[in-house]
Design an enzyme around this catalytic site. Structure first.
Site, mmCIF file in Angstrom:
data_model
loop_
_atom_site.group_PDB
_atom_site.id
_atom_site.type_symbol
_atom_site.label_atom_id
_atom_site.label_comp_id
_atom_site.label_asym_id
_atom_site.label_seq_id
_atom_site.Cartn_x
_atom_site.Cartn_y
_atom_site.Cartn_z
ATOM 1 N N ASP A 1 29.064 -8.431 170.409
ATOM 2 C CA ASP A 1 28.493 -7.207 170.967
ATOM 3 C C ASP A 1 28.149 -6.190 169.866
ATOM 4 O O ASP A 1 27.778 -5.057 170.157
ATOM 5 C CB ASP A 1 29.461 -6.606 171.992
ATOM 6 C CG ASP A 1 28.753 -5.774 173.039
ATOM 7 O OD1 ASP A 1 27.524 -5.926 173.199
ATOM 8 O OD2 ASP A 1 29.427 -4.949 173.692
ATOM 9 N N ARG B 1 25.798 2.466 175.478
ATOM 10 C CA ARG B 1 24.953 3.672 175.527
ATOM 11 C C ARG B 1 25.737 4.900 175.053
ATOM 12 O O ARG B 1 25.165 5.848 174.524
ATOM 13 C CB ARG B 1 24.377 3.840 176.937
ATOM 14 C CG ARG B 1 25.385 4.051 178.020
ATOM 15 C CD ARG B 1 24.870 3.698 179.421
ATOM 16 N NE ARG B 1 24.806 2.253 179.638
ATOM 17 C CZ ARG B 1 24.374 1.684 180.767
ATOM 18 N NH1 ARG B 1 23.949 2.429 181.785
ATOM 19 N NH2 ARG B 1 24.370 0.379 180.882
ATOM 20 N N LYS C 1 36.461 -6.660 181.755
ATOM 21 C CA LYS C 1 35.622 -7.808 182.084
ATOM 22 C C LYS C 1 36.489 -8.972 182.545
ATOM 23 O O LYS C 1 37.650 -9.069 182.165
ATOM 24 C CB LYS C 1 34.850 -8.262 180.835
ATOM 25 C CG LYS C 1 33.724 -7.341 180.405
ATOM 26 C CD LYS C 1 33.061 -7.868 179.136
ATOM 27 C CE LYS C 1 31.939 -6.954 178.669
ATOM 28 N NZ LYS C 1 30.809 -6.839 179.598
ATOM 29 N N ASP D 1 32.766 -0.111 180.943
ATOM 30 C CA ASP D 1 32.079 -1.264 180.363
ATOM 31 C C ASP D 1 30.616 -0.945 180.012
ATOM 32 O O ASP D 1 29.946 -1.731 179.351
ATOM 33 C CB ASP D 1 32.157 -2.452 181.339
ATOM 34 C CG ASP D 1 31.836 -3.779 180.679
ATOM 35 O OD1 ASP D 1 31.760 -3.825 179.432
ATOM 36 O OD2 ASP D 1 31.669 -4.770 181.421
ATOM 37 N N ASP E 1 33.995 -6.062 172.927
ATOM 38 C CA ASP E 1 33.828 -5.325 174.183
ATOM 39 C C ASP E 1 34.632 -6.002 175.295
ATOM 40 O O ASP E 1 34.167 -6.951 175.919
ATOM 41 C CB ASP E 1 32.335 -5.274 174.560
ATOM 42 C CG ASP E 1 32.101 -4.524 175.869
ATOM 43 O OD1 ASP E 1 33.029 -3.826 176.338
ATOM 44 O OD2 ASP E 1 30.978 -4.641 176.415
ATOM 45 N N LYS F 1 23.817 -0.872 167.847
ATOM 46 C CA LYS F 1 25.078 -0.883 168.600
ATOM 47 C C LYS F 1 26.043 -1.840 167.924
ATOM 48 O O LYS F 1 25.780 -3.036 167.822
ATOM 49 C CB LYS F 1 24.838 -1.328 170.049
ATOM 50 C CG LYS F 1 26.137 -1.622 170.836
ATOM 51 C CD LYS F 1 25.895 -2.092 172.272
ATOM 52 C CE LYS F 1 27.187 -2.562 172.941
ATOM 53 N NZ LYS F 1 26.996 -3.033 174.330
ATOM 54 N N GLU G 1 29.552 0.919 177.759
ATOM 55 C CA GLU G 1 30.003 1.665 176.575
ATOM 56 C C GLU G 1 28.936 1.743 175.484
ATOM 57 O O GLU G 1 28.943 2.679 174.678
ATOM 58 C CB GLU G 1 31.282 1.039 176.018
ATOM 59 C CG GLU G 1 31.083 -0.132 175.044
ATOM 60 C CD GLU G 1 30.414 -1.366 175.650
ATOM 61 O OE1 GLU G 1 30.413 -1.496 176.889
ATOM 62 O OE2 GLU G 1 29.861 -2.188 174.897
HETATM 63 N N1 BES Z 1 27.897 -5.752 176.014
HETATM 64 C C1 BES Z 1 27.620 -5.701 177.394
HETATM 65 C C2 BES Z 1 26.267 -6.338 177.745
HETATM 66 C C3 BES Z 1 26.187 -7.824 177.526
HETATM 67 C C4 BES Z 1 26.533 -8.686 178.551
HETATM 68 C C5 BES Z 1 25.720 -8.332 176.354
HETATM 69 C C6 BES Z 1 26.434 -10.051 178.342
HETATM 70 C C7 BES Z 1 25.621 -9.685 176.149
HETATM 71 C C8 BES Z 1 25.971 -10.551 177.155
HETATM 72 C C9 BES Z 1 27.589 -4.267 177.865
HETATM 73 O O1 BES Z 1 28.441 -3.401 177.196
HETATM 74 C C10 BES Z 1 28.004 -4.264 179.293
HETATM 75 O O2 BES Z 1 29.124 -4.600 179.546
HETATM 76 N N2 BES Z 1 27.092 -3.896 180.170
HETATM 77 C C11 BES Z 1 27.359 -3.892 181.551
HETATM 78 C C12 BES Z 1 26.756 -2.621 182.112
HETATM 79 C C13 BES Z 1 27.172 -2.333 183.519
HETATM 80 C C14 BES Z 1 28.645 -1.964 183.560
HETATM 81 C C15 BES Z 1 26.335 -1.200 184.028
HETATM 82 C C16 BES Z 1 26.709 -5.119 182.168
HETATM 83 O O3 BES Z 1 25.648 -5.514 181.714
HETATM 84 O O4 BES Z 1 27.318 -5.701 183.064
HETATM 85 ZN ZN ZN Z 2 28.955 -3.907 175.282
HETATM 86 MN MN MN Z 3 30.372 -3.365 178.054
#
Ligand code: BES
Ligand code: ZN
Ligand code: MN
Length: 486
Positions: free
Chosen positions: A274, A337, A263, A333, A256, A251, A335
């Site tokens: 990310d 996947r 966010k 967010d 992000d 990824k 994204e």
């Molecule tokens: N890149 C983030 C996950 C992440 C969060 C990595 C903190 C490192 C530190 C990912 O794209 C994301 O935002 N995931 C969301 C998913 C949710 C919207 C289902 C999350 O983990 O809040």
């Molecule tokens: Zn992300």
């Molecule tokens: Mn995200």
């Protein structure tokens, strides 16, 4: 940092270091050092460093003794790295430019000595380029380590380790550079430079080519960004001609913001890393290529920036992936996947791999579950999962097995499309893994490593300063070395 081997004690180097085990006698040293280390409660614990000064022929010598713990400790290799890293941590910005390191103590063999040097070298990486006002006494000073007393086999072992360390440094650099420097096109350019002349083949798909292939999910994430998306593949044919390759997928979200599901501001700067999954794949590939691994391995990286703007995808949008499956985007967010599903599908179509392993900073929920000590590994194949867990133990890029299954899979069914891109409140890392699983062809061994908690650290570790850890490069190298090399 430069590591030089020599047979004779270099002249005019003030700083002299040696490695000792826990409880080793220091009776051969000047009493100011042997008794001094006692007074200072130096025990030879892993990474512990004692420093003393003695006058030799009228000149002051600075003597450092680094502990490597017990000779028979289960995590001996890691402790040896810690001893080397302890020296670098202490002297990197000390004003000393050179160090003499005597590896003829502590009963080290060649592999042990190379482990010490790995710690010395890896702990020395930093990115100070943008700190133009850094005070002189805070700048990196240590440039050269002269190794004396190296046990037989050290140089050969270090040659291999140095190739791997180069990969770890590349991962750290990609992860550390900010998102105005590392974006999809520049990520590609940095890889083209790093792999130039190595014999690795590089393939890059631009947006027009990905549109042609129908990668609606990956392109959907990138469409709110002024930066163009890219798909990057680095191929290393070090194995038998007819051997199906191991494919690694990363990824690479170079920033992000969350997109329209934006966010919160505090901490958003963390999302420059990310792309840590792609960084691990790029660094792991560089390690394999640099030591000319006898295996066929391909690193595929989905590179996009997730931004909100007038052209960005909206919550509720339905995207069509390259596989033909459709996705209802309920949260922009989630994204990662969306990027991975097209990269995974393309990689399987293109390369008919023997196995696929993806690396991604995919979910915050993974950090909730495992903290910053283990990445999570989800797999449809127990052998592959065990191979990853073993490589994680051996390199200290640790992993912990997590479950997948049909009951979790149901949680991402959508009323309007084939699936939605988020599950409910619970098991967020698992529903993310289930999403990816829907893009794996039946019969292909697959593992997904959610490394969200591992690529960045707010405190120094044995192989890194605070910041980028370099996680994944060594894991990948070891996975291949122990399982897929002829
Ligand atoms: N890149 C983030 C996950 C992440 C969060 C990595 C903190 C490192 C530190 C990912 O794209 C994301 O935002 N995931 C969301 C998913 C949710 C919207 C289902 C999350 O983990 O809040
Ligand atoms: Zn992300
Ligand atoms: Mn995200």
């Amino acid at each position: 940092m430069q590591i030089l081997f020599t047979d004779t004690q270099p002249k005019n180097v003030r700083l002299n270091a040696r490695i000792v085990n826990k409880g080793d006698s220091l009776a051969d040293l000047d009493p100011a050092l042997s008794e001094g280390s006692d007074i200072a409660r130096f025990k030879g614990n892993p990474g512990q460093v004692f420093e003393g000064f003695v006058s030799v022929d009228g000149a002051l010598s600075r003597v450092a003794i680094a502990g490597a713990g017990a000779a028979d400790a289960a995590d001996r290799r890691l402790n040896l790295e810690r001893s080397g890293a302890g020296l670098t941590a202490k002297y990197l910005r000390s004003g000393e430019t050179e160090m003499v390191l005597d590896l003829g103590f502590a009963g080290l063999n060649g592999d042990d000595a190379a482990a010490v040097l790995t710690g010395v070298f890896l702990r020395g990486w930093s990115l100070d380029q943008y700190r133009t006002k850094l005070a002189q006494e805070k700048k990196v000073s240590l440039q050269t380590v002269h190794v004396i007393g190296a046990p037989e086999g050290t140089q050969a072992a270090w040659e291999r380790e140095a190739a791997i360390a180069k990969g770890v440094e590349f991962t750290k650099k990609l992860v550390t550079e900010p998102a105005n420097i590392v974006y999809p096109e520049s990520f590609v350019a940095m890889c083209e430079e790093a792999f130039a002349g190595t014999g690795a083949e590089i393939t890059v798909l631009d947006e027009a080519q990905m549109t042609e292939l129908g990668m609606g999910a990956l392109l959907g994430v990138g469409q709110g960004s002024a930066r163009e998306s890219r798909l990057l593949a680095i191929r290393w044919n070090g194995g038998e001609k007819d051997e199906a390759p191991t494919v690694l997928v990363g990824k690479g979200v170079t920033f992000d913001t969350g997109g329209i599901s934006i966010k919160p501001a505090p901490g958003m700067e963390d999302m420059k890393w990310d792309m840590g999954g792609a960084g691990a794949v790029a660094g792991g590939m560089l390690a394999l290529v640099s030591r000319k691994a006898k295996a066929n391995v391909i690193g595929v990286m989905g590179l996009v920036e997730n931004m909100p703007d007038g052209n960005a995808i909206r919550p509720g949008d339905v995207l069509t992936t390259m596989s033909g499956q459709t996705v209802e985007v309920l949260n922009t967010d989630a994204e990662g996947r969306l990027v991975l599903c097209d990269a995974l599908h393309w990689a399987q179509e293109q390369y008919k791999p023997a196995r696929v392993i993806d690396f991604a900073t995919l979910t915050g929920a993974m950090i909730v579950a495992l903290g910053n000590e283990h990445g999570g590994v989800f797999a449809n194949d127990d052998t592959l999962a065990d191979q990853l867990l073993g490589a994680g133990k051996a390199t200290n890029d640790k992993l912990w097995r997590m479950p997948i299954g049909p009951a979790y899979d149901k949680l991402i069914d959508s009323p309007i499309a084939d699936m939605k891109n988020i599950g409910g409140r619970w098991g967020g890392s698992i529903t993310a893994a289930q999403f990816l699983h829907r893009f794996i062809k039946p019969g292909t061994p697959w593992a997904h490593c959610d490394i969200a908690g591992m690529v960045w650290s707010d405190k120094p570790g044995h192989a890194h300063d605070k910041g980028a850890t370099g996680y994944g490069a060594r894991l990948i190298d070891r996975l291949v070395a122990d399982n897929f090399e002829s």
